[in-house]
Design a protein around this motif. Structure first.
Motif, PDB file in Angstrom:
ATOM      1  N   ASP A  95       0.804  -1.215   0.000  1.00  0.00           N
ATOM      2  CA  ASP A  95       0.000   0.000   0.000  1.00  0.00           C
ATOM      3  C   ASP A  95       0.839   1.267   0.000  1.00  0.00           C
ATOM      4  O   ASP A  95       0.316   2.373   0.189  1.00  0.00           O
ATOM      5  CB  ASP A  95      -0.954   0.009   1.200  1.00  0.00           C
ATOM      6  CG  ASP A  95      -0.212  -0.092   2.527  1.00  0.00           C
ATOM      7  OD1 ASP A  95       1.017  -0.342   2.512  1.00  0.00           O
ATOM      8  OD2 ASP A  95      -0.859   0.075   3.587  1.00  0.00           O
ATOM      9  N   ALA A  96       2.156   1.138  -0.207  1.00  0.00           N
ATOM     10  CA  ALA A  96       2.997   2.329  -0.301  1.00  0.00           C
ATOM     11  C   ALA A  96       2.517   3.203  -1.458  1.00  0.00           C
ATOM     12  O   ALA A  96       2.162   2.705  -2.531  1.00  0.00           O
ATOM     13  CB  ALA A  96       4.449   1.929  -0.518  1.00  0.00           C
ATOM     14  N   ARG A  97       2.503   4.489  -1.238  1.00  0.00           N
ATOM     15  CA  ARG A  97       2.084   5.412  -2.290  1.00  0.00           C
ATOM     16  C   ARG A  97       3.282   5.665  -3.209  1.00  0.00           C
ATOM     17  O   ARG A  97       4.332   6.122  -2.767  1.00  0.00           O
ATOM     18  CB  ARG A  97       1.595   6.716  -1.653  1.00  0.00           C
ATOM     19  CG  ARG A  97       0.966   7.690  -2.622  1.00  0.00           C
ATOM     20  CD  ARG A  97       0.183   8.775  -1.887  1.00  0.00           C
ATOM     21  NE  ARG A  97       0.954   9.436  -0.828  1.00  0.00           N
ATOM     22  CZ  ARG A  97       0.502  10.475  -0.133  1.00  0.00           C
ATOM     23  NH1 ARG A  97      -0.707  10.973  -0.376  1.00  0.00           N
ATOM     24  NH2 ARG A  97       1.247  11.008   0.813  1.00  0.00           N
ATOM     25  N   VAL A  98       3.131   5.349  -4.499  1.00  0.00           N
ATOM     26  CA  VAL A  98       4.242   5.416  -5.453  1.00  0.00           C
ATOM     27  C   VAL A  98       3.923   6.450  -6.525  1.00  0.00           C
ATOM     28  O   VAL A  98       2.858   6.407  -7.153  1.00  0.00           O
ATOM     29  CB  VAL A  98       4.498   4.048  -6.111  1.00  0.00           C
ATOM     30  CG1 VAL A  98       5.774   4.095  -6.953  1.00  0.00           C
ATOM     31  CG2 VAL A  98       4.592   2.942  -5.061  1.00  0.00           C
ATOM     32  N   PHE A  99       4.871   7.352  -6.754  1.00  0.00           N
ATOM     33  CA  PHE A  99       4.733   8.375  -7.785  1.00  0.00           C
ATOM     34  C   PHE A  99       5.712   8.056  -8.915  1.00  0.00           C
ATOM     35  O   PHE A  99       6.916   7.866  -8.676  1.00  0.00           O
ATOM     36  CB  PHE A  99       5.020   9.762  -7.213  1.00  0.00           C
ATOM     37  CG  PHE A  99       4.065  10.159  -6.116  1.00  0.00           C
ATOM     38  CD1 PHE A  99       2.891  10.837  -6.412  1.00  0.00           C
ATOM     39  CD2 PHE A  99       4.339   9.836  -4.796  1.00  0.00           C
ATOM     40  CE1 PHE A  99       2.000  11.200  -5.405  1.00  0.00           C
ATOM     41  CE2 PHE A  99       3.455  10.192  -3.781  1.00  0.00           C
ATOM     42  CZ  PHE A  99       2.286  10.874  -4.084  1.00  0.00           C
ATOM     43  N   GLU A 146       2.422  -1.307 -10.831  1.00  0.00           N
ATOM     44  CA  GLU A 146       1.325  -2.028 -10.182  1.00  0.00           C
ATOM     45  C   GLU A 146       1.588  -3.531 -10.177  1.00  0.00           C
ATOM     46  O   GLU A 146       1.213  -4.242  -9.234  1.00  0.00           O
ATOM     47  CB  GLU A 146       0.003  -1.723 -10.881  1.00  0.00           C
ATOM     48  CG  GLU A 146      -0.545  -0.332 -10.578  1.00  0.00           C
ATOM     49  CD  GLU A 146      -1.827  -0.034 -11.322  1.00  0.00           C
ATOM     50  OE1 GLU A 146      -2.574   0.846 -10.858  1.00  0.00           O
ATOM     51  OE2 GLU A 146      -2.079  -0.671 -12.377  1.00  0.00           O
ATOM     52  N   LYS A 147       2.252  -4.017 -11.221  1.00  0.00           N
ATOM     53  CA  LYS A 147       2.590  -5.437 -11.303  1.00  0.00           C
ATOM     54  C   LYS A 147       3.726  -5.817 -10.351  1.00  0.00           C
ATOM     55  O   LYS A 147       4.061  -7.007 -10.230  1.00  0.00           O
ATOM     56  CB  LYS A 147       2.961  -5.809 -12.736  1.00  0.00           C
ATOM     57  CG  LYS A 147       1.791  -5.713 -13.708  1.00  0.00           C
ATOM     58  CD  LYS A 147       2.226  -6.043 -15.122  1.00  0.00           C
ATOM     59  CE  LYS A 147       1.064  -5.936 -16.109  1.00  0.00           C
ATOM     60  NZ  LYS A 147       1.493  -6.229 -17.504  1.00  0.00           N
ATOM     61  N   MET A 148       4.313  -4.811  -9.698  1.00  0.00           N
ATOM     62  CA  MET A 148       5.356  -5.057  -8.703  1.00  0.00           C
ATOM     63  C   MET A 148       4.762  -5.026  -7.292  1.00  0.00           C
ATOM     64  O   MET A 148       5.380  -4.528  -6.355  1.00  0.00           O
ATOM     65  CB  MET A 148       6.481  -4.024  -8.851  1.00  0.00           C
ATOM     66  CG  MET A 148       7.177  -4.068 -10.189  1.00  0.00           C
ATOM     67  SD  MET A 148       8.458  -2.786 -10.350  1.00  0.00           S
ATOM     68  CE  MET A 148       8.888  -2.955 -12.090  1.00  0.00           C
ATOM     69  N   ASN A 149       3.529  -5.503  -7.177  1.00  0.00           N
ATOM     70  CA  ASN A 149       2.877  -5.635  -5.871  1.00  0.00           C
ATOM     71  C   ASN A 149       2.559  -4.277  -5.254  1.00  0.00           C
ATOM     72  O   ASN A 149       2.712  -4.088  -4.046  1.00  0.00           O
ATOM     73  CB  ASN A 149       3.756  -6.459  -4.916  1.00  0.00           C
ATOM     74  CG  ASN A 149       3.034  -6.877  -3.657  1.00  0.00           C
ATOM     75  OD1 ASN A 149       1.825  -7.111  -3.668  1.00  0.00           O
ATOM     76  ND2 ASN A 149       3.763  -6.952  -2.555  1.00  0.00           N
ATOM     77  N   LYS A 150       2.075  -3.334  -6.076  1.00  0.00           N
ATOM     78  CA  LYS A 150       1.741  -2.014  -5.562  1.00  0.00           C
ATOM     79  C   LYS A 150       0.311  -1.653  -5.969  1.00  0.00           C
ATOM     80  O   LYS A 150      -0.101  -1.874  -7.117  1.00  0.00           O
ATOM     81  CB  LYS A 150       2.715  -0.959  -6.085  1.00  0.00           C
ATOM     82  CG  LYS A 150       4.141  -1.169  -5.587  1.00  0.00           C
ATOM     83  CD  LYS A 150       4.222  -1.002  -4.085  1.00  0.00           C
ATOM     84  CE  LYS A 150       5.526  -1.500  -3.503  1.00  0.00           C
ATOM     85  NZ  LYS A 150       5.617  -2.970  -3.427  1.00  0.00           N
ATOM     86  N   THR A 151      -0.443  -1.084  -5.019  1.00  0.00           N
ATOM     87  CA  THR A 151      -1.859  -0.801  -5.245  1.00  0.00           C
ATOM     88  C   THR A 151      -2.176   0.682  -5.392  1.00  0.00           C
ATOM     89  O   THR A 151      -3.262   1.038  -5.836  1.00  0.00           O
ATOM     90  CB  THR A 151      -2.700  -1.359  -4.087  1.00  0.00           C
ATOM     91  OG1 THR A 151      -2.269  -0.761  -2.849  1.00  0.00           O
ATOM     92  CG2 THR A 151      -2.547  -2.876  -3.991  1.00  0.00           C
TER      93      THR A 151
END
Length: 371
Positions: A192-196, A206-211
């Motif tokens: 659930d880390a926020r990624v910019f 998103e395919k790297m386990n990020k929502t």
């Protein structure tokens, strides 16, 4: 042991050497045009002729590839790369070859005890920054290799220790090169880390386990509340991965503006007039994280990577208070040894009598308290 001879009576080694000499001879006969014509004066003139207004111009071609409208990247062929690798003649002293940042011990323990706002250098372009109890992690890279190049220094702490000590983190990705976007590392960071990310990287990340992945274009800004703003800014670079075509995703730098401190994360870039424009448009930058890596040979690297004098010039044009050198001392990516840029910067500071207190040349694992 003697060489095994072939049917014609010639040693196998001699045959191989003959082939290499023929290849080298052919390569020398077709020296890349960029190598033939490059001079520092000509490069500076090319940069001077670019227009600041083009920083705001459309930067996607009809085929969907991104480009820098102020100065499109020169095409480099496989032969250009081979010519660089096989004909490099740059030599370095024993000191230059051996110089590396120190790797400080017990980083996790020190991190757990640190109060206030800080900058922690994990290694390469990976920094952990805490501002007002909010954590930011840049280009997280904890793996032993960036696809092929191996680390020469370890990360300051393990990814397990990081996730234990920092349960909530914002991640900034500058572009998709393997030393900046590491799949194994990203998959281990909190889902659930926020990624910019720059344009084109939302689905891959998103395919790297990020929502929670937020895609941004150059000059786009997000208001994150409590007086915090994040701005995506142009840089002069390129992108490519095995599964992503050349320049199919955007590359960027980031400006993080908070009520107490403003930080510029430069990512990878060659020198360009963007620094001048950023300094004019966003006065009051406190810390500028400036790339110091892979700038030899200049004929091959100048478009994509700044040398030390260019990085210092860009820093001055930004009007920033402090210069934090990045991306040195971890991977051997250019001709120069991995640690050479740190030594080169220290020499530049001494030789040009600039204010050394403005340059924060960190060790790996160092925790720098922010003013």
């Amino acid at each position: 042991m003697r060489s095994r001879k072939n049917k014609g009576g010639f040693p196998g080694r001699a045959l191989v050497m003959s082939g290499l000499l023929l290849l080298a001879g052919g390569m020398f006969a077709c020296t890349p045009k960029e190598k033939q014509t490059f001079t520092e004066a000509l490069w500076e003139e090319q940069v001077a002729q670019t227009r600041i207004s083009d920083l705001y111009a459309p930067h996607v071609a009809e085929d969907g590839r991104f480009f820098a409208p102020w100065m499109p990247m020169p095409d480099k062929s496989f032969l250009d790369v081979a010519w660089w690798k096989l004909t490099s003649s740059t030599s370095y002293t024993q000191e230059e070859q051996a110089f590396l940042p120190a790797v400080l011990p017990d980083t996790a323990e020190r991190l757990a005890q640190t109060k206030g706002d800080f900058i922690l250098w994990v290694g390469h372009n990976t920094f952990l920054v805490r501002v007002n109890d909010t954590y930011w992690l840049t280009d997280p890279m904890f793996s032993k290799r960036a696809l092929v190049p191996a680390r020469v220094t370890p990360p300051a702490l393990t990814i397990e220790a990081l996730t234990r000590l920092v349960p909530e983190v914002n991640i900034l990705i500058t572009h998709n090169h393997y030393d900046h976007l590491d799949r194994a590392t990203m998959k281990q960071l909190p889902p659930d880390a926020r990624v910019f990310v720059p344009l084109g990287l939302k689905r891959p990340v998103e395919k790297m386990n990020k929502t929670d992945v937020r895609e941004m274009d150059w000059w786009e800004e997000q208001d994150l509340g409590a007086g915090v703003r994040l701005i995506c800014l142009p840089v002069q670079h390129w992108s490519q991965r095995i599964t992503q075509g050349r320049n199919k995703t955007l590359w960027a730098s980031w400006l993080l503006i908070t009520p107490d401190v403003t930080l510029y994360f430069g990512g990878d870039t060659g020198y360009f007039k963007g620094f001048e424009e950023f300094g004019r448009k966003f006065p009051g930058i406190d810390y500028a994280f400036m790339a110091t890596t892979a700038y030899h040979p200049r004929w091959f690297m100048a478009y994509n990577h700044m040398n030390i004098s260019e990085a210092v010039r860009g820093f001055e044009e930004l009007g920033a208070k402090y210069f934090v050198p990045t991306q040195w001392g971890t991977f051997h990516l250019g001709d120069e040894p991995a640690g050479y840029p740190g030594l080169d910067l220290a020499r530049y500071i001494a030789e040009n009598q600039v204010d050394a207190s403005r340059f924060k040349i960190m060790d790996i694992g160092q925790i720098l308290a922010m003013d």
